[in-house]
Design a protein around this motif. Sequence first.
Motif, PDB file in Angstrom:
ATOM      1  N   PHE A 146       5.279   7.756   2.873  1.00 18.78           N
ATOM      2  CA  PHE A 146       6.297   7.913   1.830  1.00 18.78           C
ATOM      3  C   PHE A 146       5.978   9.101   0.914  1.00 18.78           C
ATOM      4  N   MET A 147       7.020   9.575   0.211  1.00 17.99           N
ATOM      5  CA  MET A 147       6.839  10.644  -0.789  1.00 17.99           C
ATOM      6  C   MET A 147       5.692  10.279  -1.726  1.00 17.99           C
ATOM      7  N   GLY A 148       4.822  11.223  -1.984  1.00 14.50           N
ATOM      8  CA  GLY A 148       3.772  10.995  -2.970  1.00 14.50           C
ATOM      9  C   GLY A 148       2.512  10.344  -2.429  1.00 14.50           C
ATOM     10  N   GLY A 177       0.315  11.652  -0.507  1.00  8.75           N
ATOM     11  CA  GLY A 177      -0.804  12.607  -0.413  1.00  8.75           C
ATOM     12  C   GLY A 177      -0.917  13.316   0.926  1.00  8.75           C
ATOM     13  N   LYS A 178       0.163  13.286   1.715  1.00 11.25           N
ATOM     14  CA  LYS A 178       0.121  13.916   3.058  1.00 11.25           C
ATOM     15  C   LYS A 178      -0.284  15.389   3.001  1.00 11.25           C
ATOM     16  N   SER A 179       0.318  16.138   2.063  1.00 12.58           N
ATOM     17  CA  SER A 179       0.070  17.584   2.052  1.00 12.58           C
ATOM     18  C   SER A 179      -1.339  17.914   1.552  1.00 12.58           C
ATOM     19  N   VAL A 198       5.823  20.409   6.830  1.00 10.28           N
ATOM     20  CA  VAL A 198       7.165  20.589   7.415  1.00 10.28           C
ATOM     21  C   VAL A 198       8.186  21.025   6.353  1.00 10.28           C
ATOM     22  N   ASP A 199       8.107  20.447   5.151  1.00  3.65           N
ATOM     23  CA  ASP A 199       9.051  20.842   4.093  1.00  3.65           C
ATOM     24  C   ASP A 199       8.923  22.330   3.746  1.00  3.65           C
ATOM     25  N   LYS A 200       7.683  22.788   3.664  1.00  3.95           N
ATOM     26  CA  LYS A 200       7.431  24.199   3.334  1.00  3.95           C
ATOM     27  C   LYS A 200       7.938  25.096   4.471  1.00  3.95           C
ATOM     28  N   TYR A 208      22.483  17.757   7.007  1.00  3.50           N
ATOM     29  CA  TYR A 208      22.069  19.088   7.463  1.00  3.50           C
ATOM     30  C   TYR A 208      20.541  19.189   7.398  1.00  3.50           C
ATOM     31  N   PHE A 209      19.958  18.732   6.280  1.00  5.89           N
ATOM     32  CA  PHE A 209      18.497  18.785   6.125  1.00  5.89           C
ATOM     33  C   PHE A 209      17.809  18.009   7.250  1.00  5.89           C
ATOM     34  N   ARG A 210      18.340  16.819   7.581  1.00  6.13           N
ATOM     35  CA  ARG A 210      17.692  15.992   8.619  1.00  6.13           C
ATOM     36  C   ARG A 210      17.726  16.676   9.979  1.00  6.13           C
ATOM     37  N   GLU A 211      18.803  17.430  10.234  1.00  4.49           N
ATOM     38  CA  GLU A 211      18.873  18.133  11.525  1.00  4.49           C
ATOM     39  C   GLU A 211      17.843  19.263  11.590  1.00  4.49           C
ATOM     40  N   GLY A 222       7.809  15.389   5.938  1.00  2.00           N
ATOM     41  CA  GLY A 222       8.450  14.822   4.752  1.00  2.00           C
ATOM     42  C   GLY A 222       8.505  13.303   4.914  1.00  2.00           C
ATOM     43  N   GLY A 223       8.594  12.601   3.794  1.00  2.00           N
ATOM     44  CA  GLY A 223       8.551  11.136   3.825  1.00  2.00           C
ATOM     45  C   GLY A 223       9.631  10.465   4.653  1.00  2.00           C
ATOM     46  N   GLY A 224      10.783  11.115   4.775  1.00  3.17           N
ATOM     47  CA  GLY A 224      11.886  10.477   5.500  1.00  3.17           C
ATOM     48  C   GLY A 224      11.859  10.747   6.994  1.00  3.17           C
ATOM     49  N   ALA A 225      11.149  11.799   7.408  1.00  2.00           N
ATOM     50  CA  ALA A 225      11.225  12.278   8.792  1.00  2.00           C
ATOM     51  C   ALA A 225      11.049  11.181   9.863  1.00  2.00           C
ATOM     52  N   PRO A 235       9.921  18.443  -7.235  1.00  2.56           N
ATOM     53  CA  PRO A 235      11.144  17.662  -7.426  1.00  2.56           C
ATOM     54  C   PRO A 235      11.561  16.998  -6.114  1.00  2.56           C
ATOM     55  N   ARG A 236      11.888  15.690  -6.155  1.00  5.31           N
ATOM     56  CA  ARG A 236      12.340  14.975  -4.952  1.00  5.31           C
ATOM     57  C   ARG A 236      13.834  14.679  -5.109  1.00  5.31           C
ATOM     58  N   PRO A 237      14.681  15.365  -4.318  1.00  3.13           N
ATOM     59  CA  PRO A 237      16.129  15.217  -4.503  1.00  3.13           C
ATOM     60  C   PRO A 237      16.616  13.775  -4.433  1.00  3.13           C
ATOM     61  N   LEU A 238      15.968  12.945  -3.613  1.00  2.00           N
ATOM     62  CA  LEU A 238      16.462  11.567  -3.455  1.00  2.00           C
ATOM     63  C   LEU A 238      16.170  10.700  -4.677  1.00  2.00           C
ATOM     64  N   LEU A 239      15.257  11.157  -5.553  1.00  2.00           N
ATOM     65  CA  LEU A 239      14.901  10.353  -6.729  1.00  2.00           C
ATOM     66  C   LEU A 239      15.316  11.009  -8.041  1.00  2.00           C
ATOM     67  N   GLN A 271      12.900  -0.075   4.412  1.00  2.00           N
ATOM     68  CA  GLN A 271      13.675   0.480   5.536  1.00  2.00           C
ATOM     69  C   GLN A 271      12.778   1.325   6.442  1.00  2.00           C
ATOM     70  N   ARG A 272      11.849   2.039   5.821  1.00  2.00           N
ATOM     71  CA  ARG A 272      11.064   3.018   6.581  1.00  2.00           C
ATOM     72  C   ARG A 272       9.800   2.462   7.213  1.00  2.00           C
ATOM     73  N   GLU A 273       9.274   1.384   6.642  1.00  2.00           N
ATOM     74  CA  GLU A 273       7.985   0.878   7.155  1.00  2.00           C
ATOM     75  C   GLU A 273       7.989   0.572   8.659  1.00  2.00           C
TER      76      GLU A 273
HETATM   77  C1  S3P Z   1      12.052  13.087   1.548  1.00  2.00           C
HETATM   78  C2  S3P Z   1      10.762  13.456   1.259  1.00  2.00           C
HETATM   79  C3  S3P Z   1      10.394  14.821   0.878  1.00  2.00           C
HETATM   80  C4  S3P Z   1      11.385  15.834   1.452  1.00  2.00           C
HETATM   81  C5  S3P Z   1      12.773  15.458   1.084  1.00  2.00           C
HETATM   82  C6  S3P Z   1      13.177  14.068   1.588  1.00  2.00           C
HETATM   83  C7  S3P Z   1      12.334  11.677   1.902  1.00  2.00           C
HETATM   84  O1  S3P Z   1       9.083  15.132   1.343  1.00  2.00           O
HETATM   85  O2  S3P Z   1      11.272  15.924   2.848  1.00  2.00           O
HETATM   86  O3  S3P Z   1      12.872  15.496  -0.315  1.00  2.00           O
HETATM   87  O4  S3P Z   1      13.412  11.393   2.460  1.00  2.00           O
HETATM   88  O5  S3P Z   1      11.472  10.815   1.627  1.00  2.00           O
HETATM   89  P1  S3P Z   1       7.727  14.523   0.680  1.00  2.00           P
HETATM   90  O6  S3P Z   1       7.447  13.229   1.362  1.00  2.00           O
HETATM   91  O7  S3P Z   1       6.701  15.560   0.997  1.00  2.00           O
HETATM   92  O8  S3P Z   1       7.987  14.382  -0.768  1.00  2.00           O
END
Ligand code: S3P
Length: 167
Positions: A8-10, A12-14, A31-33, A54-57, A77-80, A116-120, A138-140
């Motif tokens: 998940f976001m935060g 410490g993956k990076s 991957v985000d970078k 679009y971002f997910r694609e 990224g956390g959602g990938a 900044p995390r757009p989803l939050l 949902q993601r676990e």
């Molecule tokens: C997302 C996590 C973000 C980034 C985007 C969407 C997500 O990456 O890919 O904002 O859906 O959880 P981090 O996990 O590096 O914050």
Amino acid sequence: MKIFLIGFMGCGKSTLGRQLARKLGYSFVDVDKYIEDEEGSLIPDIFAAKGQEYFREIERDSIKKLSEHSDCVIATGGGAPAYFDNMEVMNRAGLTIYLKMDSATLINRVVNSPNPRPLLMGKTREQMFALVDEMLSQREPFYHQATVVINGKNIKVTDLIEELKKW
Ligand code: S3P
């Protein structure tokens, strides 16, 4: 060897990914970078201008492309993991490691993060708690498809190296 860090976001993956790559003498890709460089735009701007779909694609295409690299640590990224066949692609290409953390710890880390995390964005702490809990449950199931599941709280790069010795 190729290592994917997911979670998940935060979680410490990076930070951990960069340290791990340095220790192993591998290259590191966030991957985000990578997406930001390819698109010439920051993640929140991509979400705002072109939408999450679009971002997910782009994210899926980037993971496919990066899966062809070798001797690297890739932080997604956390959602990938929860989209398309990304988990299957990563599991086929290398060793996936889920950095597991509870939602309260994740929220604290996200709130105190400069990224900044757009989803939050624009959410109160209460709304964030509810949303992170919901997204995490949902993601676990996807995160748990990782080959290695490790407690990410207080984890050090040396703990990860120890884990890798088993593989
Ligand atoms: C997302 C996590 C973000 C980034 C985007 C969407 C997500 O990456 O890919 O904002 O859906 O959880 P981090 O996990 O590096 O914050």
